[in-house]
Design a protein around this motif. Structure first.
Motif, short mmCIF file in Angstrom:
data_model
loop_
_atom_site.label_atom_id
_atom_site.label_comp_id
_atom_site.label_asym_id
_atom_site.label_seq_id
_atom_site.Cartn_x
_atom_site.Cartn_y
_atom_site.Cartn_z
N ALA A 92 79.73 49.66 31.66
CA ALA A 92 78.65 49.73 32.63
C ALA A 92 77.97 48.36 32.71
O ALA A 92 77.95 47.61 31.74
N ARG A 93 77.41 48.05 33.87
CA ARG A 93 76.86 46.72 34.10
C ARG A 93 75.33 46.71 33.88
O ARG A 93 74.66 47.72 34.08
N PHE A 94 74.83 45.55 33.48
CA PHE A 94 73.39 45.38 33.35
C PHE A 94 73.06 43.90 33.52
O PHE A 94 73.93 43.03 33.43
N ASP A 95 71.80 43.63 33.75
CA ASP A 95 71.34 42.26 33.94
C ASP A 95 69.92 42.16 33.42
O ASP A 95 68.99 42.70 34.03
N GLY A 96 69.76 41.51 32.27
CA GLY A 96 68.43 41.42 31.67
C GLY A 96 67.94 42.78 31.24
O GLY A 96 68.57 43.46 30.44
N SER A 97 66.82 43.22 31.81
CA SER A 97 66.26 44.53 31.47
C SER A 97 66.57 45.58 32.53
O SER A 97 65.96 46.65 32.53
N ALA A 98 67.52 45.28 33.42
CA ALA A 98 67.88 46.21 34.49
C ALA A 98 69.32 46.67 34.32
O ALA A 98 70.18 45.94 33.80
N VAL A 99 69.61 47.89 34.79
CA VAL A 99 70.99 48.39 34.83
C VAL A 99 71.47 48.37 36.28
O VAL A 99 70.67 48.50 37.21
N LEU A 100 72.78 48.20 36.45
CA LEU A 100 73.36 48.07 37.79
C LEU A 100 74.38 49.17 38.00
O LEU A 100 75.21 49.44 37.13
N ASP A 102 76.82 50.50 41.37
CA ASP A 102 77.19 50.22 42.76
C ASP A 102 76.35 49.03 43.23
O ASP A 102 76.35 48.00 42.57
N ASP A 103 75.63 49.15 44.35
CA ASP A 103 74.82 48.03 44.83
C ASP A 103 73.34 48.22 44.49
O ASP A 103 72.48 47.55 45.07
N LEU A 104 73.06 49.11 43.55
CA LEU A 104 71.67 49.38 43.16
C LEU A 104 71.34 48.69 41.84
O LEU A 104 72.16 48.63 40.92
N ARG A 105 70.12 48.20 41.77
CA ARG A 105 69.60 47.58 40.55
C ARG A 105 68.37 48.37 40.12
O ARG A 105 67.38 48.46 40.86
N LEU A 126 81.64 59.69 43.81
CA LEU A 126 80.68 59.77 42.71
C LEU A 126 80.90 58.60 41.76
O LEU A 126 81.99 58.38 41.25
N ARG A 127 79.83 57.84 41.53
CA ARG A 127 79.84 56.76 40.55
C ARG A 127 78.81 57.08 39.48
O ARG A 127 77.69 57.47 39.78
N LEU A 146 63.95 56.64 39.59
CA LEU A 146 63.63 57.36 40.82
C LEU A 146 62.82 56.50 41.77
O LEU A 146 63.01 56.55 42.99
N ASP A 147 61.90 55.67 41.25
CA ASP A 147 61.14 54.75 42.11
C ASP A 147 62.09 53.83 42.87
O ASP A 147 61.91 53.58 44.07
N THR A 148 63.10 53.30 42.17
CA THR A 148 64.07 52.41 42.82
C THR A 148 64.84 53.15 43.91
O THR A 148 65.05 52.63 45.01
N ALA A 149 65.29 54.37 43.60
CA ALA A 149 66.06 55.15 44.58
C ALA A 149 65.24 55.44 45.82
O ALA A 149 65.74 55.36 46.95
N VAL A 150 63.96 55.75 45.64
CA VAL A 150 63.09 56.08 46.77
C VAL A 150 62.80 54.86 47.62
O VAL A 150 62.86 54.90 48.86
#
Length: 213
Positions: A92-100, A102-105, A126-127, A146-150
């Motif tokens: 699984a991918r991540f960058d600093g304190s975020a997880v990635l 598909d095209d979502l951070r 499904l990913r 959920l904040d990011t998704a919204v």
């Protein structure tokens, strides 16, 4: 019969009824009487090659070796062997304190991230991704995802569920539209949080014929 890298000889009185697989998992249905003894023999051989028994109850034996899982479910008529081997999947991918995913951070606010695995089921669009996080609480992670998704996909926030009384410390929630769904689970595990995110994205498939997808 090859099972998670080791050979198991199926006795003549048993037969393989069905084999299916999806992503990193597989399921083998075996028919034959006295399947309990077959499950015990298979579990014994699995332990000999490095698996450890994590749980046993009536009709079920669960074994683990690192990330690999082996579940044996038996009754009077046969045995079902379920395997899960994420070692064949990409990290699984991540960058600093975020997880990635598909095209979502998804900014998690974690102090450290240990990536597990990412899977993609093309036929279901499904990913899924999994990570272990430190320095952040499970309910906070669910809220952040959920904040990011919204905000990034204009999804509608669904209900958030906390752990049941006396049950496992897991928080879950979802955000959705007619063509997308983000589901998140955050489980407390020995001082860290296991974060699991599922993303179903049908934006590019609505209205297409099956042969075009």
């Amino acid at each position: 019969m090859q099972i998670l890298g080791f050979e198991f000889e199926l006795p003549a009185e048993f037969r393989v009824e069905k084999i299916s697989s999806a992503g990193a998992g597989s399921c083998i249905d075996i028919m034959g009487k006295n399947a309990g003894s077959l499950a015990a023999a298979l579990a014994e051989q699995a332990v000999a090659v490095g698996f450890s028994e994590s749980k046993q109850e009536a009709g079920r034996i669960k074994l683990e070796r690192g990330e690999q899982r082996l579940l044996l479910v038996h009754d009077a008529e046969g045995l079902t062997i379920q395997t899960y081997d994420p070692t064949t999947l990409p990290r699984a991918r991540f960058d600093g304190s975020a997880v990635l995913l598909d095209d979502l951070r998804f900014e998690c606010g974690a102090t450290s991230i240990a990536p597990l695995r990412e899977t993609y089921l093309h036929d279901k669009h499904l990913r899924s991704g999994a990570w272990r996080l430190s320095g952040v609480s499970a309910p906070e992670v669910v809220a952040r995802v959920l904040d990011t998704a919204v905000t990034s996909r204009s999804l509608k926030r669904g209900a958030v569920f906390g752990p049941p009384r006396g049950g496992e410390e897991v928080w879950s929630g979802e955000a959705y539209s007619k063509v997308e769904l983000v589901k998140v689970h955050a489980t407390v595990e020995s001082g860290v949080v296991l974060l699991e995110i599922d993303l179903i994205d049908n934006r590019g498939h609505i209205g297409r014929k099956p042969s075009e997808q």
